[in-house]
Design a protein around this motif. Structure first.
Motif, PDB file in Angstrom:
ATOM      1  N   LEU A 179       0.607   3.297   2.938  1.00  0.00           N
ATOM      2  CA  LEU A 179       0.320   1.900   3.027  1.00  0.00           C
ATOM      3  C   LEU A 179      -0.974   1.921   3.684  1.00  0.00           C
ATOM      4  CD1 LEU A 179       1.379  -1.203   2.655  1.00  0.00           C
ATOM      5  CD2 LEU A 179       2.102  -1.011   5.066  1.00  0.00           C
TER       6      LEU A 179
ATOM      7  N   GLN B 106       6.444  -7.488   3.287  1.00  0.00           N
ATOM      8  CA  GLN B 106       7.313  -6.768   2.740  1.00  0.00           C
ATOM      9  C   GLN B 106       6.783  -5.370   2.827  1.00  0.00           C
ATOM     10  OE1 GLN B 106      10.446  -7.741   2.547  1.00  0.00           O
ATOM     11  NE2 GLN B 106      10.961  -5.685   2.076  1.00  0.00           N
ATOM     12  N   LEU B 107       5.601  -5.122   2.334  1.00  0.00           N
ATOM     13  CA  LEU B 107       4.939  -3.683   2.516  1.00  0.00           C
ATOM     14  C   LEU B 107       5.263  -3.007   3.727  1.00  0.00           C
ATOM     15  CD1 LEU B 107       1.778  -3.986   0.624  1.00  0.00           C
ATOM     16  CD2 LEU B 107       3.956  -3.227  -0.288  1.00  0.00           C
TER      17      LEU B 107
ATOM     18  N   TRP C 293       7.536  -3.521   6.146  1.00  0.00           N
ATOM     19  CA  TRP C 293       8.867  -3.369   6.393  1.00  0.00           C
ATOM     20  C   TRP C 293       9.295  -2.132   5.665  1.00  0.00           C
ATOM     21  CZ3 TRP C 293       9.941  -5.419  10.819  1.00  0.00           C
ATOM     22  CH2 TRP C 293       9.715  -6.863  10.898  1.00  0.00           C
ATOM     23  N   GLN C 294       8.730  -1.922   4.828  1.00  0.00           N
ATOM     24  CA  GLN C 294       9.117  -0.728   3.830  1.00  0.00           C
ATOM     25  C   GLN C 294       8.764   0.544   4.350  1.00  0.00           C
ATOM     26  OE1 GLN C 294       7.626  -1.701   0.087  1.00  0.00           O
ATOM     27  NE2 GLN C 294       9.393  -3.253  -0.326  1.00  0.00           N
ATOM     28  N   LEU C 295       7.871   0.763   5.357  1.00  0.00           N
ATOM     29  CA  LEU C 295       7.345   2.002   5.982  1.00  0.00           C
ATOM     30  C   LEU C 295       8.374   2.512   6.725  1.00  0.00           C
ATOM     31  CD1 LEU C 295       4.012   1.085   7.972  1.00  0.00           C
ATOM     32  CD2 LEU C 295       4.373   2.531   5.884  1.00  0.00           C
ATOM     33  N   GLU C 296       8.659   3.990   6.350  1.00  0.00           N
ATOM     34  CA  GLU C 296       9.708   4.744   6.911  1.00  0.00           C
ATOM     35  C   GLU C 296       9.309   4.964   8.512  1.00  0.00           C
ATOM     36  OE1 GLU C 296      12.469   5.846   5.448  1.00  0.00           O
ATOM     37  OE2 GLU C 296      12.148   4.735   3.755  1.00  0.00           O
TER      38      GLU C 296
ATOM     39  N   GLU D 260       6.045   7.314   8.771  1.00  0.00           N
ATOM     40  CA  GLU D 260       5.143   7.206   7.777  1.00  0.00           C
ATOM     41  C   GLU D 260       3.945   6.861   8.823  1.00  0.00           C
ATOM     42  OE1 GLU D 260       5.481   6.243   3.465  1.00  0.00           O
ATOM     43  OE2 GLU D 260       6.930   4.782   4.563  1.00  0.00           O
TER      44      GLU D 260
ATOM     45  N   GLN E 240      -0.974  -1.005  -1.046  1.00  0.00           N
ATOM     46  CA  GLN E 240      -0.258   0.164  -1.654  1.00  0.00           C
ATOM     47  C   GLN E 240      -1.279   1.007  -2.842  1.00  0.00           C
ATOM     48  OE1 GLN E 240       3.695  -0.767  -2.478  1.00  0.00           O
ATOM     49  NE2 GLN E 240       4.462   0.541  -1.151  1.00  0.00           N
TER      50      GLN E 240
END
Length: 175
Positions: A2, A30-31, A33-36, A39, A154
């Motif tokens: 990201l 939303q992008l 929240w999707q980070l590990e 990351e 992304q």
């Protein structure tokens, strides 16, 4: 993977640690929240301002850090950061974090000044920032992106994927 695209002076302010909390209005993308947990967020610089007063301010900020348009170019991945925390601000929290976000102590005055009255204000706390030794040049974010005020994205093209991988490889090589 990201990226966060910011005007050049803002990208420099976050990478240098002048500001560590990015303000986002109404919702967290939303992008994000999707980070590990492990990351990294890539920091990307947009184009330079056109307005003469903004150009002068940008040049002043760059000079203070020893940068210019060649060493901190537009449309480039400049560095990386870790997202530590996402929080929803109320008036007291905003005032307490004034030094971290650099937008004053009064949430309601700031909301009014940017036309975001009655909007929710979130803070995204960044840490462990890292300047790339050499920016990754000519990285254009997706053109069809519907920004909604956020500049998170992304990679979509092969060139963007390659640029992201290069930035992450350089980051990992430092540890």
């Amino acid at each position: 993977m990201l990226a966060l695209s910011l005007p050049p002076a803002e990208a420099l302010a976050y990478l240098s640690g002048i500001h560590t909390t990015l303000l986002v209005w109404d919702r967290i993308p939303q992008l994000l929240w999707q980070l590990e947990a492990d990351e990294r967020l890539l920091i990307h610089s947009l184009g330079f301002p056109d307005h003469p007063a903004e150009v002068q301010l940008c040049e002043q900020i760059f000079a203070e850090f020893g940068f210019d348009v060649d060493t901190f170019p537009a449309w480039a991945i400049q560095g990386l950061a870790t997202v530590d925390e996402v929080l929803l601000y109320d008036g007291d929290g905003f005032a307490q974090d004034a030094v971290l976000h650099g937008c004053g102590q009064d949430l309601f005055s700031y909301q009014s000044s940017v036309g975001k009255e009655n909007s929710l204000c979130y803070g995204i706390r960044l840490s462990d920032t890292f300047f790339l030794d050499e920016p990754i040049y000519d990285v254009i974010p997706p053109l069809h992106q519907d920004w909604h005020g956020e500049m998170f994205w992304q990679p979509e093209s092969d060139l963007q994927h390659f640029a992201f991988r290069c930035a992450l490889t350089r980051d990992r090589a430092m540890y």
